[in-house]
Design a protein around this motif. Structure first.
Motif, PDB file in Angstrom:
ATOM      1  N   LEU A  49     -11.141   2.445   9.640  1.00 17.52           N
ATOM      2  CA  LEU A  49     -12.233   2.931   8.787  1.00 17.52           C
ATOM      3  C   LEU A  49     -13.036   4.031   9.468  1.00 17.52           C
ATOM      4  CD1 LEU A  49     -13.547  -0.394   7.249  1.00 17.52           C
ATOM      5  CD2 LEU A  49     -12.308   1.438   6.106  1.00 17.52           C
ATOM      6  N   GLN A  50     -13.150   3.956  10.783  1.00 16.64           N
ATOM      7  CA  GLN A  50     -13.924   4.954  11.511  1.00 16.64           C
ATOM      8  C   GLN A  50     -13.262   6.323  11.465  1.00 16.64           C
ATOM      9  OE1 GLN A  50     -14.399   3.962  15.623  1.00 16.64           O
ATOM     10  NE2 GLN A  50     -16.011   5.452  15.961  1.00 16.64           N
ATOM     11  N   PHE A  51     -11.938   6.363  11.570  1.00 15.06           N
ATOM     12  CA  PHE A  51     -11.238   7.648  11.552  1.00 15.06           C
ATOM     13  C   PHE A  51     -10.940   8.146  10.149  1.00 15.06           C
ATOM     14  CE2 PHE A  51      -9.821   6.576  15.970  1.00 15.06           C
ATOM     15  CZ  PHE A  51     -10.548   7.585  16.558  1.00 15.06           C
ATOM     16  N   GLU A  52     -11.127   7.307   9.138  1.00 20.57           N
ATOM     17  CA  GLU A  52     -10.909   7.663   7.736  1.00 20.57           C
ATOM     18  C   GLU A  52      -9.545   8.303   7.502  1.00 20.57           C
ATOM     19  OE1 GLU A  52     -14.166  10.140   6.714  1.00 20.57           O
ATOM     20  OE2 GLU A  52     -15.632   8.524   6.823  1.00 20.57           O
ATOM     21  N   SER A  53      -8.553   7.697   8.103  1.00 18.29           N
ATOM     22  CA  SER A  53      -7.204   8.213   7.971  1.00 18.29           C
ATOM     23  C   SER A  53      -6.346   7.221   7.195  1.00 18.29           C
ATOM     24  CB  SER A  53      -6.593   8.429   9.363  1.00 18.29           C
ATOM     25  OG  SER A  53      -5.254   8.828   9.240  1.00 18.29           O
ATOM     26  N   THR A  54      -5.553   7.704   6.280  1.00 16.12           N
ATOM     27  CA  THR A  54      -4.697   6.824   5.498  1.00 16.12           C
ATOM     28  C   THR A  54      -3.414   6.472   6.237  1.00 16.12           C
ATOM     29  OG1 THR A  54      -3.684   8.727   4.407  1.00 16.12           O
ATOM     30  CG2 THR A  54      -5.584   7.668   3.320  1.00 16.12           C
ATOM     31  N   SER A  55      -3.069   7.218   7.275  1.00 14.95           N
ATOM     32  CA  SER A  55      -1.831   6.916   7.989  1.00 14.95           C
ATOM     33  C   SER A  55      -1.962   5.660   8.853  1.00 14.95           C
ATOM     34  CB  SER A  55      -1.421   8.100   8.863  1.00 14.95           C
ATOM     35  OG  SER A  55      -2.404   8.342   9.846  1.00 14.95           O
ATOM     36  N   PHE A  56      -3.176   5.284   9.244  1.00 15.79           N
ATOM     37  CA  PHE A  56      -3.381   4.081  10.047  1.00 15.79           C
ATOM     38  C   PHE A  56      -3.708   2.852   9.200  1.00 15.79           C
ATOM     39  CE2 PHE A  56      -4.895   7.299  13.263  1.00 15.79           C
ATOM     40  CZ  PHE A  56      -3.748   7.223  14.027  1.00 15.79           C
ATOM     41  N   SER A  57      -3.811   3.002   7.894  1.00 19.43           N
ATOM     42  CA  SER A  57      -4.263   1.891   7.046  1.00 19.43           C
ATOM     43  C   SER A  57      -3.306   0.700   6.999  1.00 19.43           C
ATOM     44  CB  SER A  57      -4.567   2.391   5.645  1.00 19.43           C
ATOM     45  OG  SER A  57      -3.429   2.944   5.057  1.00 19.43           O
ATOM     46  N   PRO A  58      -1.982   0.849   7.115  1.00 20.81           N
ATOM     47  CA  PRO A  58      -1.131  -0.357   7.102  1.00 20.81           C
ATOM     48  C   PRO A  58      -1.158  -1.136   8.411  1.00 20.81           C
ATOM     49  CG  PRO A  58       0.165   1.597   6.558  1.00 20.81           C
ATOM     50  CD  PRO A  58      -1.177   2.056   6.966  1.00 20.81           C
ATOM     51  N   ALA A  59      -1.691  -0.586   9.465  1.00 15.02           N
ATOM     52  CA  ALA A  59      -1.658  -1.250  10.767  1.00 15.02           C
ATOM     53  C   ALA A  59      -2.408  -2.580  10.787  1.00 15.02           C
ATOM     54  CB  ALA A  59      -2.177  -0.311  11.847  1.00 15.02           C
TER      55      ALA A  59
END
Length: 98
Positions: A49-59
């Motif tokens: 949530l801090q980086f607001e990146s969708t590529s890390f969301s499934p982690a």
């Protein structure tokens, strides 16, 4: 280090110390592992949530799935150990006696 990062780091370290130093029952070891995984999940979710990146969301969901598999395997081992040895004390478990 922010107070949020400090709290999750200290929760992970406390779980690790409980796993390393308080090894009397298998159930307490499993609870320490679950505490470590929960702190890792929350920290990874906040990091995403801090980086607001969708590529890390499934982690975080992948980590939560592995945590559920770890919990089910641990509970199955706990039940099997209790049925065969009559207790969940880790001192009674010896791989050389099998």
């Amino acid at each position: 280090m922010t107070p949020v990062h400090f709290s999750f780091s200290s929760a992970f370290i406390l779980g690790l110390m409980g796993l390393a130093f308080h090894r009397t029952h298998l159930l307490s070891a499993l609870l320490c592992l679950e505490g470590m995984m929960l702190s890792l999940f929350i920290a990874l979710a906040l990091w995403t949530l801090q980086f607001e990146s969708t590529s890390f969301s499934p982690a975080p969901m992948l980590l939560l799935a592995f945590s559920a598999c770890e919990a089910s395997t641990g509970l199955a081992l706990l039940v099997a150990t209790t049925r065969t040895h009559g207790t969940d004390r880790l001192q009674n478990l010896n791989l050389l006696q099998c």
